[in-house]
Enzyme design. Structure first.
Site, PDB file in Angstrom:
ATOM      1  N   TYR A   1      -6.749  -9.566  -0.760  1.00 29.62           N
ATOM      2  CA  TYR A   1      -8.323  -9.684  -0.910  1.00 29.62           C
ATOM      3  C   TYR A   1      -8.548  -9.761  -2.566  1.00 29.62           C
ATOM      4  O   TYR A   1      -7.953  -8.880  -3.399  1.00 29.62           O
ATOM      5  CB  TYR A   1      -9.056  -8.233  -0.466  1.00 29.62           C
ATOM      6  CG  TYR A   1      -8.982  -8.111   1.065  1.00 29.62           C
ATOM      7  CD1 TYR A   1      -9.728  -9.119   1.708  1.00 29.62           C
ATOM      8  CD2 TYR A   1      -8.325  -7.204   1.669  1.00 29.62           C
ATOM      9  CE1 TYR A   1      -9.728  -8.900   2.996  1.00 29.62           C
ATOM     10  CE2 TYR A   1      -8.289  -7.113   3.164  1.00 29.62           C
ATOM     11  CZ  TYR A   1      -8.940  -7.829   3.844  1.00 29.62           C
ATOM     12  OH  TYR A   1      -9.095  -7.781   5.172  1.00 29.62           O
TER      13      TYR A   1
ATOM     14  N   LYS B   1      -2.763  25.450   4.280  1.00 27.00           N
ATOM     15  CA  LYS B   1      -4.277  24.844   4.663  1.00 27.00           C
ATOM     16  C   LYS B   1      -3.852  23.413   4.584  1.00 27.00           C
ATOM     17  O   LYS B   1      -3.121  22.695   4.111  1.00 27.00           O
ATOM     18  CB  LYS B   1      -4.930  25.461   3.673  1.00 27.00           C
ATOM     19  CG  LYS B   1      -4.980  24.912   2.129  1.00 27.00           C
ATOM     20  CD  LYS B   1      -5.867  25.426   1.147  1.00 27.00           C
ATOM     21  CE  LYS B   1      -5.796  24.877  -0.240  1.00 27.00           C
ATOM     22  NZ  LYS B   1      -6.777  25.253  -1.522  1.00 27.00           N
TER      23      LYS B   1
END
Length: 366
Positions: free
Chosen positions: A253, A33
């Protein structure tokens, strides 16, 4: 071409499936899956089909993708069906389905199927997500077992805390399952990856290995069994820029990393949009041409930065390994306070390169 890529070792995938079979002493559905946990469901199923007892997916869309790719092995829908119209497709494409709600049981009982269906009846033994109560489970068994549209029933449940080896919940669930299913003459399915790797006393006819197929350890520590797993995915890239910074200069950042000495910083073409964890802390190990270098600064959308000060040979074009045999994806996930499932399933943009396909085409190699 941007150098980020994920190498998928299909021979390692086959090795891990064989390990699951050996540990379980039973048949095993390979869980593919979520695009085989980010590894590519079609390619992984093609590699495993010569020896797999079947596959498991979340929903009918995932199953139809495999059928359209030529996969003919049994495919189980772990969430069952959501609409009555899906039952026609389940019969048409010879799929197996879970029945985990009274509504699904009722729909199966009323469906005039063109062919008998194989149904996996799911008990909620303590996960409290999908699954029938013990009373509804027994009622469903009595209702479905003699119907002409039902070829056979498999009895299943799902373990909630098998990745916690010191937790009694797994034994409690196993007892609850045995008590409820006792007297019902049918095959059973209980063990998932942690159940196979860490709970040898559990027994069933069908196991459902997922995470372990891809070489990831579901436990926070290594065990004798997890040491036999082989990583299937290796996430790689290259350094695309190098710069020299004086002490006191920040990187990235938020200035989360500040150079404490004259520092050589390498920029790697890999970011959180690729699936690398955005909040990986400073110091997270990154393998630069085989040498561990620490992450330096916040991970950006498309890039991350590493401290190359102690690796003077590294330069633009030097290969970088983000996870694989080292660092292992489970260890990286724990360091970043996420799960290995999340990291593997999160690789959407990185192209995959497959190895070991020749063995798959030529047949099973032992």
């Amino acid at each position: 071409m941007r150098p980020a890529q994920a190498s998928i070792d299909l021979e390692a995938l086959r090795h891990n499936y064989r390990l699951a079979k050996r540990l379980g002493g039973s048949k095993a559905l390979a869980v593919v899956k979520a695009d085989a946990y980010g590894h590519g469901a079609v390619r992984c199923a093609q590699a495993l089909e010569p020896e797999a007892d079947g596959f498991a997916v979340a929903c009918i869309e995932e199953a139809l993708e495999l059928r359209q790719a030529g996969i003919r092995a049994p495919i189980l829908l772990l969430e069952g069906f959501f609409e009555h119209d899906e039952l026609r497709l389940i019969a048409e494409h010879d799929l197996w389905t879970v029945a985990a709600t009274p509504q699904q049981v009722r729909a199966l009982a009323e469906f005039q199927s063109p062919r008998p269906l194989r149904v996996w009846l799911k008990l909620d033994s303590g996960m409290h997500r999908l699954g029938l109560s013990p009373e509804d489970f027994r009622a469903a068994w009595l209702r479905l077992r003699g119907l002409p549209q039902i070829a056979s029933l498999v009895l299943m449940t799902h373990l909630a805390r098998a990745d916690e080896l010191d937790c009694s919940r797994t034994d409690e669930q196993a007892v609850a399952f045995a008590l409820t299913a006792g007297g019902m003459r049918a095959e059973t399915s209980l063990r998932n990856s942690p159940g196979l790797l860490g709970w040898p006393a559990l027994r069933n006819d069908w196991s459902r290995p997922g995470l372990m197929l891809y070489g990831a350890n579901p436990f926070p520590q290594d065990t004798e069994n997890t040491a036999q797993l082989r990583p299937v995915m290796t996430l790689r890239s290259r350094i695309i820029s190098v710069r020299e910074l004086p002490a006191g200069e920040p990187v990235g950042y938020g200035a989360r990393f500040v150079a404490e000495r004259p520092t050589r910083v390498g920029v790697v073409a890999m970011g959180y949009a690729d699936g690398y964890p955005q909040f990986a802390p400073n110091g997270t190990p990154v393998l630069v041409d085989g040498q561990v270098c620490p992450l330096a600064g916040r991970v950006s959308m498309d890039m991350l930065t590493v401290d190359l000060t102690d690796h003077p040979q590294a330069d633009i074009g030097t290969p970088v390994q983000l996870w694989g045999d080292a660092p292992q994806v489970g260890a990286l996930a724990a360091q970043c306070n996420v799960s290995a499932y999340q990291l593997l399933c999160g690789l959407k943009r990185v192209p995959r390169v497959y190895m070991g396909e020749a063995a798959a085409k030529e047949g099973v190699t032992r």
